[in-house]
Design a protein around this motif. Structure first.
Motif, PDB file in Angstrom:
ATOM      1  N   ALA A   1       0.826  -1.207   0.000  1.00  0.00           N
ATOM      2  CA  ALA A   1       0.000   0.000   0.000  1.00  0.00           C
ATOM      3  C   ALA A   1       0.861   1.258   0.000  1.00  0.00           C
ATOM      4  CB  ALA A   1      -0.926  -0.004   1.216  1.00  0.00           C
ATOM      5  N   GLN A   2       2.073   1.182   0.560  1.00  0.00           N
ATOM      6  CA  GLN A   2       2.998   2.313   0.635  1.00  0.00           C
ATOM      7  C   GLN A   2       4.371   1.865   0.133  1.00  0.00           C
ATOM      8  OE1 GLN A   2       1.989   5.308   1.579  1.00  0.00           O
ATOM      9  NE2 GLN A   2      -0.068   4.668   2.226  1.00  0.00           N
TER      10      GLN A   2
ATOM     11  N   ASP B   1       3.942  -8.681   9.381  1.00  0.00           N
ATOM     12  CA  ASP B   1       3.213  -7.424   9.506  1.00  0.00           C
ATOM     13  C   ASP B   1       3.515  -6.751  10.846  1.00  0.00           C
ATOM     14  OD1 ASP B   1       1.002  -5.600   8.475  1.00  0.00           O
ATOM     15  OD2 ASP B   1       0.151  -6.223  10.381  1.00  0.00           O
TER      16      ASP B   1
ATOM     17  N   GLY C   1      -7.013  -7.261   5.508  1.00  0.00           N
ATOM     18  CA  GLY C   1      -8.117  -6.359   5.761  1.00  0.00           C
ATOM     19  C   GLY C   1      -7.963  -5.055   5.001  1.00  0.00           C
ATOM     20  N   GLU C   2      -8.944  -4.160   5.184  1.00  0.00           N
ATOM     21  CA  GLU C   2      -8.937  -2.895   4.447  1.00  0.00           C
ATOM     22  C   GLU C   2      -7.714  -2.054   4.774  1.00  0.00           C
ATOM     23  OE1 GLU C   2     -12.537  -0.747   4.899  1.00  0.00           O
ATOM     24  OE2 GLU C   2     -13.812  -2.359   4.124  1.00  0.00           O
ATOM     25  N   GLN C   3      -7.224  -2.138   6.010  1.00  0.00           N
ATOM     26  CA  GLN C   3      -6.074  -1.328   6.421  1.00  0.00           C
ATOM     27  C   GLN C   3      -4.748  -2.089   6.302  1.00  0.00           C
ATOM     28  OE1 GLN C   3      -6.738   1.857   7.092  1.00  0.00           O
ATOM     29  NE2 GLN C   3      -8.901   1.334   6.724  1.00  0.00           N
ATOM     30  N   ALA C   4      -4.749  -3.205   5.586  1.00  0.00           N
ATOM     31  CA  ALA C   4      -3.546  -4.030   5.495  1.00  0.00           C
ATOM     32  C   ALA C   4      -2.416  -3.283   4.773  1.00  0.00           C
ATOM     33  CB  ALA C   4      -3.856  -5.329   4.751  1.00  0.00           C
ATOM     34  N   ARG C   5      -1.187  -3.592   5.174  1.00  0.00           N
ATOM     35  CA  ARG C   5      -0.022  -2.961   4.538  1.00  0.00           C
ATOM     36  C   ARG C   5       0.165  -3.442   3.117  1.00  0.00           C
ATOM     37  NH1 ARG C   5       2.571  -0.844   8.937  1.00  0.00           N
ATOM     38  NH2 ARG C   5       2.250  -2.023  10.877  1.00  0.00           N
TER      39      ARG C   5
ATOM     40  N   ARG D   1      -1.562  -6.369  -0.069  1.00  0.00           N
ATOM     41  CA  ARG D   1      -2.610  -7.274  -0.522  1.00  0.00           C
ATOM     42  C   ARG D   1      -2.049  -8.148  -1.630  1.00  0.00           C
ATOM     43  NH1 ARG D   1      -7.520  -5.628   1.127  1.00  0.00           N
ATOM     44  NH2 ARG D   1      -8.629  -6.651  -0.574  1.00  0.00           N
TER      45      ARG D   1
END
Length: 372
Positions: free
Chosen positions: A10-11, A126, A335-339, A341
């Motif tokens: 995600a980042q 994680d 989940g939606e806030q996972a680092r 996917r």
């Protein structure tokens, strides 16, 4: 012969934090440090390598890719870089993509990892990465019971499964499914893959409504459907299928395997006769599956640790042509806030193209984002 996951971050990835978290992972889970040596008589032994900071640094690659083809090419190189004798058995690759996104590949030799292990490793990675980003030394939860203790306990336990031999031999009494070219090469190179998805509504029915209505489990339903399809296509009344199980049975009070990384998988045959209407077929399949002794663990014990006669009996004759493995629901891992996917790109060949296929058909199922 690997298992791997390719993740879309995600980042942008923080390389120093990633390096520290991977080091914590390898330090916590000693299976990732296993090495294998072949003796002059052909027998293999396994042992643990010591923690080596230089080797840990080299196990993480940093690469750049322009597009999906470039990502897969890097993954292909990483998949082939594992070495069971010299190491590493874990290769991590941080990939910076031209569009500004990032991917993280984790490739691990299958000798030291299985499906349950991946859940443990992804959760620990994680947590460790989050701690490292915050400037804290990664501290992970204690690992599970010793892989070595489990192996030795199984060796002592194997004689107790002697009474299961006739059951396992009877599970292979099925006519062979037709094969267009039985003498053709059966290697990974010739393998083809087909992906089928159930929509969300049907998946919900599979996971909730149907099991409640039939007092069954998801495995019962999927295996009934698979057996009916195979019998109809092959014109046969019954079919033998090898099932995969997690293998982490609660046998010994002093060994808890819930957080142990390693390859524990059980594989055992079931003979399914799915004739009649769907409800009748499901009931018969359910009864067959409930009659499996010890969730299938004894089959592998007798085949590898039994007496010479037991080992020979289970290795002789035809084995099932079909392998089935339902991996469960993976939504909880991301989940939606996972680092990160699961990434869309291909992660390269996990198995060498010249390796022999273990079965003519391998059926793997999992639920992700509400779809089977």
């Amino acid at each position: 012969w690997n298992q791997s996951v390719l993740l879309h971050a995600a980042q942008p990835l923080d390389l120093p934090a990633l390096r520290r978290s991977l080091a914590a992972l390898v330090a916590r889970h000693d299976a990732l440090r296993l090495r294998y040596a072949r003796a002059a008589d052909g027998r293999w032994t396994q042992d643990h390598a010591t923690l080596d900071a230089r080797a840990l640094d080299e196990s993480l690659w940093l690469r750049q890719a322009h597009d999906a083809a470039g990502i897969t090419a890097i993954c292909q190189q990483a998949q082939r870089s594992l070495d069971i004798e010299a190491g590493p058995l874990l290769r991590a690759v941080a990939i910076e993509v031209a569009d500004g996104s990032a991917r993280l590949l984790l490739a691990i030799h299958h000798l030291v990892v299985d499906g349950v292990s991946w859940r443990v490793l992804l959760q620990d990675l994680d947590e460790a990465y989050g701690q490292a980003l915050a400037g804290q030394p990664p501290v992970l939860a204690p690992r599970g019971g010793s892989y070595q203790d489990w192996a030795l306990a199984l060796e002592r336990h194997a004689p107790e499964r002697a009474g299961e031999l006739e059951h396992w031999l009877a599970q292979r009494a099925a006519p062979a499914l037709a094969c267009a070219n039985p003498r053709g090469p059966a290697t990974q190179r010739e393998r083809d893959s087909v992906e089928v998805r159930l929509g969300r509504e049907l998946t919900q029915a599979l996971l909730q409504r149907a099991p409640a209505a039939y007092r069954s489990q998801v495995n019962d339903l999927l295996l009934t459907a698979l057996a009916r399809a195979l019998c109809e296509a092959g014109g046969v009344p019954r079919v033998a299928i090898d099932l995969e199980g997690h293998g982490r049975e609660d046998l010994f009070d002093d060994i808890d395997l819930s957080r142990t990384v390693g390859w524990f998988t059980t594989v055992y045959p079931v003979l399914l006769e799915p004739a009649g209407g769907p409800g009748e077929a499901l009931q018969r399949v359910k009864e067959t599956l409930r009659a499996v002794p010890g969730r299938g663990l004894g089959h592998g014990l007798l085949k590898t640790m039994g007496t010479p006669a037991q080992r020979e009996a289970l290795r002789a004759g035809a084995r099932p042509q079909v392998l089935f493995n339902y991996l469960g629901q993976f939504d909880g891992s991301f989940g939606e806030q996972a680092r990160w996917r699961p990434a869309a790109e291909a992660a390269g060949d996990e198995v060498h193209p010249d390796a022999a296929l273990t079965h003519e058909f391998a059926v793997n199922g999992q639920v992700y984002e509400g779809e089977l």
